[in-house]
Scaffold this motif. Structure first.
Motif, PDB file in Angstrom:
ATOM      1  N   ASP A 162     -40.300  69.175  66.214  1.00  0.00           N
ATOM      2  CA  ASP A 162     -39.238  70.592  66.537  1.00  0.00           C
ATOM      3  C   ASP A 162     -38.415  69.531  65.664  1.00  0.00           C
ATOM      4  O   ASP A 162     -37.762  68.222  66.767  1.00  0.00           O
ATOM      5  CB  ASP A 162     -38.692  70.771  67.655  1.00  0.00           C
ATOM      6  N   VAL A 163     -37.773  69.827  64.750  1.00  0.00           N
ATOM      7  CA  VAL A 163     -37.198  68.489  64.154  1.00  0.00           C
ATOM      8  C   VAL A 163     -35.347  68.478  64.920  1.00  0.00           C
ATOM      9  O   VAL A 163     -35.480  67.258  64.527  1.00  0.00           O
ATOM     10  CB  VAL A 163     -36.772  68.941  63.301  1.00  0.00           C
ATOM     11  N   ARG A 164     -35.301  68.870  65.196  1.00  0.00           N
ATOM     12  CA  ARG A 164     -33.877  68.609  66.721  1.00  0.00           C
ATOM     13  C   ARG A 164     -34.831  68.019  68.203  1.00  0.00           C
ATOM     14  O   ARG A 164     -33.499  66.865  67.971  1.00  0.00           O
ATOM     15  CB  ARG A 164     -33.928  69.751  67.421  1.00  0.00           C
ATOM     16  N   ARG A 180     -32.746  60.173  57.041  1.00  0.00           N
ATOM     17  CA  ARG A 180     -31.297  61.225  56.686  1.00  0.00           C
ATOM     18  C   ARG A 180     -31.747  62.126  55.982  1.00  0.00           C
ATOM     19  O   ARG A 180     -31.056  63.162  55.591  1.00  0.00           O
ATOM     20  CB  ARG A 180     -30.414  59.915  55.694  1.00  0.00           C
ATOM     21  N   ASN A 181     -32.579  62.570  55.164  1.00  0.00           N
ATOM     22  CA  ASN A 181     -33.094  63.668  54.367  1.00  0.00           C
ATOM     23  C   ASN A 181     -33.380  64.765  55.367  1.00  0.00           C
ATOM     24  O   ASN A 181     -32.952  66.412  55.138  1.00  0.00           O
ATOM     25  CB  ASN A 181     -33.849  63.541  53.452  1.00  0.00           C
ATOM     26  N   ALA A 182     -34.342  64.672  56.025  1.00  0.00           N
ATOM     27  CA  ALA A 182     -34.566  65.997  57.064  1.00  0.00           C
ATOM     28  C   ALA A 182     -33.187  65.660  58.017  1.00  0.00           C
ATOM     29  O   ALA A 182     -34.249  66.755  58.714  1.00  0.00           O
ATOM     30  CB  ALA A 182     -36.241  65.359  57.623  1.00  0.00           C
ATOM     31  N   GLY A 183     -32.519  65.490  58.733  1.00  0.00           N
ATOM     32  CA  GLY A 183     -31.383  65.334  59.639  1.00  0.00           C
ATOM     33  C   GLY A 183     -32.520  64.912  60.880  1.00  0.00           C
ATOM     34  O   GLY A 183     -32.244  65.875  61.820  1.00  0.00           O
ATOM     35  N   VAL A 184     -33.203  63.619  60.857  1.00  0.00           N
ATOM     36  CA  VAL A 184     -33.531  63.534  62.137  1.00  0.00           C
ATOM     37  C   VAL A 184     -32.913  61.466  62.409  1.00  0.00           C
ATOM     38  O   VAL A 184     -32.631  61.118  61.700  1.00  0.00           O
ATOM     39  CB  VAL A 184     -34.537  63.201  62.398  1.00  0.00           C
ATOM     40  N   LEU A 213     -38.399  49.891  72.063  1.00  0.00           N
ATOM     41  CA  LEU A 213     -39.012  51.649  72.008  1.00  0.00           C
ATOM     42  C   LEU A 213     -39.784  52.156  73.003  1.00  0.00           C
ATOM     43  O   LEU A 213     -40.321  52.346  73.637  1.00  0.00           O
ATOM     44  CB  LEU A 213     -39.827  51.243  71.393  1.00  0.00           C
ATOM     45  N   THR A 214     -38.268  52.276  74.096  1.00  0.00           N
ATOM     46  CA  THR A 214     -38.539  53.255  75.220  1.00  0.00           C
ATOM     47  C   THR A 214     -37.952  54.639  75.622  1.00  0.00           C
ATOM     48  O   THR A 214     -37.506  55.152  74.661  1.00  0.00           O
ATOM     49  CB  THR A 214     -37.860  52.176  76.477  1.00  0.00           C
ATOM     50  N   PRO A 215     -39.033  55.504  76.122  1.00  0.00           N
ATOM     51  CA  PRO A 215     -38.382  56.782  76.268  1.00  0.00           C
ATOM     52  C   PRO A 215     -36.924  56.917  76.237  1.00  0.00           C
ATOM     53  O   PRO A 215     -36.493  57.723  76.142  1.00  0.00           O
ATOM     54  CB  PRO A 215     -39.163  57.459  77.215  1.00  0.00           C
ATOM     55  N   ALA A 216     -36.323  56.118  76.821  1.00  0.00           N
ATOM     56  CA  ALA A 216     -35.189  56.177  77.431  1.00  0.00           C
ATOM     57  C   ALA A 216     -34.052  56.088  75.710  1.00  0.00           C
ATOM     58  O   ALA A 216     -33.119  57.099  75.717  1.00  0.00           O
ATOM     59  CB  ALA A 216     -34.246  55.264  78.369  1.00  0.00           C
ATOM     60  N   LEU A 217     -34.751  55.068  74.894  1.00  0.00           N
ATOM     61  CA  LEU A 217     -33.472  54.941  73.726  1.00  0.00           C
ATOM     62  C   LEU A 217     -34.079  56.184  73.360  1.00  0.00           C
ATOM     63  O   LEU A 217     -33.550  56.581  72.147  1.00  0.00           O
ATOM     64  CB  LEU A 217     -34.021  53.560  72.816  1.00  0.00           C
ATOM     65  N   VAL A 218     -35.060  56.634  72.705  1.00  0.00           N
ATOM     66  CA  VAL A 218     -35.454  57.815  72.039  1.00  0.00           C
ATOM     67  C   VAL A 218     -34.604  59.143  71.868  1.00  0.00           C
ATOM     68  O   VAL A 218     -34.095  59.822  71.308  1.00  0.00           O
ATOM     69  CB  VAL A 218     -37.369  58.053  72.313  1.00  0.00           C
ATOM     70  N   ASP A 219     -34.416  59.032  74.205  1.00  0.00           N
ATOM     71  CA  ASP A 219     -33.525  60.782  74.447  1.00  0.00           C
ATOM     72  C   ASP A 219     -32.039  59.936  73.964  1.00  0.00           C
ATOM     73  O   ASP A 219     -31.305  61.182  73.430  1.00  0.00           O
ATOM     74  CB  ASP A 219     -33.640  60.636  76.234  1.00  0.00           C
ATOM     75  N   GLU A 220     -31.716  59.317  74.205  1.00  0.00           N
ATOM     76  CA  GLU A 220     -30.216  58.327  73.838  1.00  0.00           C
ATOM     77  C   GLU A 220     -30.156  58.715  72.394  1.00  0.00           C
ATOM     78  O   GLU A 220     -29.280  59.552  72.114  1.00  0.00           O
ATOM     79  CB  GLU A 220     -29.906  57.178  74.472  1.00  0.00           C
ATOM     80  N   LEU A 221     -30.203  57.983  71.529  1.00  0.00           N
ATOM     81  CA  LEU A 221     -30.815  58.939  70.229  1.00  0.00           C
ATOM     82  C   LEU A 221     -30.227  59.848  70.277  1.00  0.00           C
ATOM     83  O   LEU A 221     -29.952  60.596  69.196  1.00  0.00           O
ATOM     84  CB  LEU A 221     -31.211  57.937  69.036  1.00  0.00           C
ATOM     85  N   ILE A 222     -31.459  60.669  70.315  1.00  0.00           N
ATOM     86  CA  ILE A 222     -31.894  62.261  69.710  1.00  0.00           C
ATOM     87  C   ILE A 222     -30.208  62.945  70.724  1.00  0.00           C
ATOM     88  O   ILE A 222     -30.255  63.887  69.832  1.00  0.00           O
ATOM     89  CB  ILE A 222     -33.037  62.904  70.263  1.00  0.00           C
TER      90      ILE A 222
END
Length: 235
Positions: A162-164, A180-184, A213-222
């Motif tokens: 999911d792009v979001r 940036r172009n894809a909005g992620v 690169l942890t799950p916590a970082l990915v969740d935070e940035l998303i």
């Protein structure tokens, strides 16, 4: 909820490929009598696939290729590179551990590279990393390539993402721009082949080691990226 998807660039992000790229490139341009290039030249040569890399190396040595010369040189590069896989190429420190952690937490992984798909799949396979990725797309998978948003969006679709809930990890301007172009959101690594400091490319975050690169970082940035979108639209 769709699992978060982490999309990686390949050369200079997942894998330290510099020694083998330089070796195969120099083998290729030697066929037309050009002097070899070095690692310091690589940051100005890579990023748009083998064909462009060969053209850039020839330009660097003052030789303008004719269109008739390109197919034979590209074949020479592909053959040499394939025959010598994986060569000196290795995953960057901490990568495998980070991917194991992400996979264990239920995250999906993919590769989006401008390297020819066959070369990317072959190299990843030789290093026994294929099982980590739901999909691997290359510079010839679609009719476009990074930084065109459709390269990343097509990768996300093939990975079942999911792009979001996607993040792009890369080392160069093409990776930051395609995100940036894809909005992620994007994560930049400074140990790859960018010809400028990655901080100047304005990624969402810079990490200096894959242990970050942890799950916590990915969740935070998303999460932060999603929260910022309504504010940006309102502004």
């Amino acid at each position: 909820m769709t699992p978060a998807l982490v999309v990686f660039d390949l050369d200079g992000t997942l894998l330290d490929t510099h020694a083998d790229l330089v070796q195969s490139l120099n083998y290729t341009i030697a066929a037309i009598g050009l002097a070899p290039v070095g690692y310091d030249d690589l940051t100005h040569l890579v990023g748009q696939g083998a064909k462009v890399m060969i053209e850039r190396a020839c330009n660097l040595r003052g030789h303008r290729l004719s269109q008739e010369q390109i197919p034979a040189l590209l074949d020479r590069f592909i053959t040499h590179y394939t025959d010598n896989m994986p060569g000196h190429t290795l995953p960057y420190p901490g990568l495998v551990e980070a991917m194991d952690q992400l996979k264990s937490a239920g995250y999906t992984l993919a590769v989006c590279t401008n390297k020819l798909e066959g070369l990317a799949r072959g190299l990843i396979g030789k290093l026994e990393l294929t099982h980590y990725f739901n999909t691997i797309t290359g510079g010839d998978t679609f009719t476009i390539r990074k930084p065109d948003a459709q390269h990343l969006l097509g990768t996300i679709e093939r990975a079942g993402g999911d792009v979001r809930r996607t993040i792009m990890v890369g080392d160069s301007v093409n990776d930051i721009l395609v995100a940036r172009n894809a909005g992620v959101p994007s994560i930049a690594v400074p140990f790859g082949y960018s010809d400028v400091p990655v901080e100047t490319l304005a990624p969402t975050r810079v990490i200096t080691h894959f242990k970050e690169l942890t799950p916590a970082l990915v969740d935070e940035l998303i999460g932060d990226f999603a929260s910022a979108e309504p504010a940006a639209a309102a502004g």
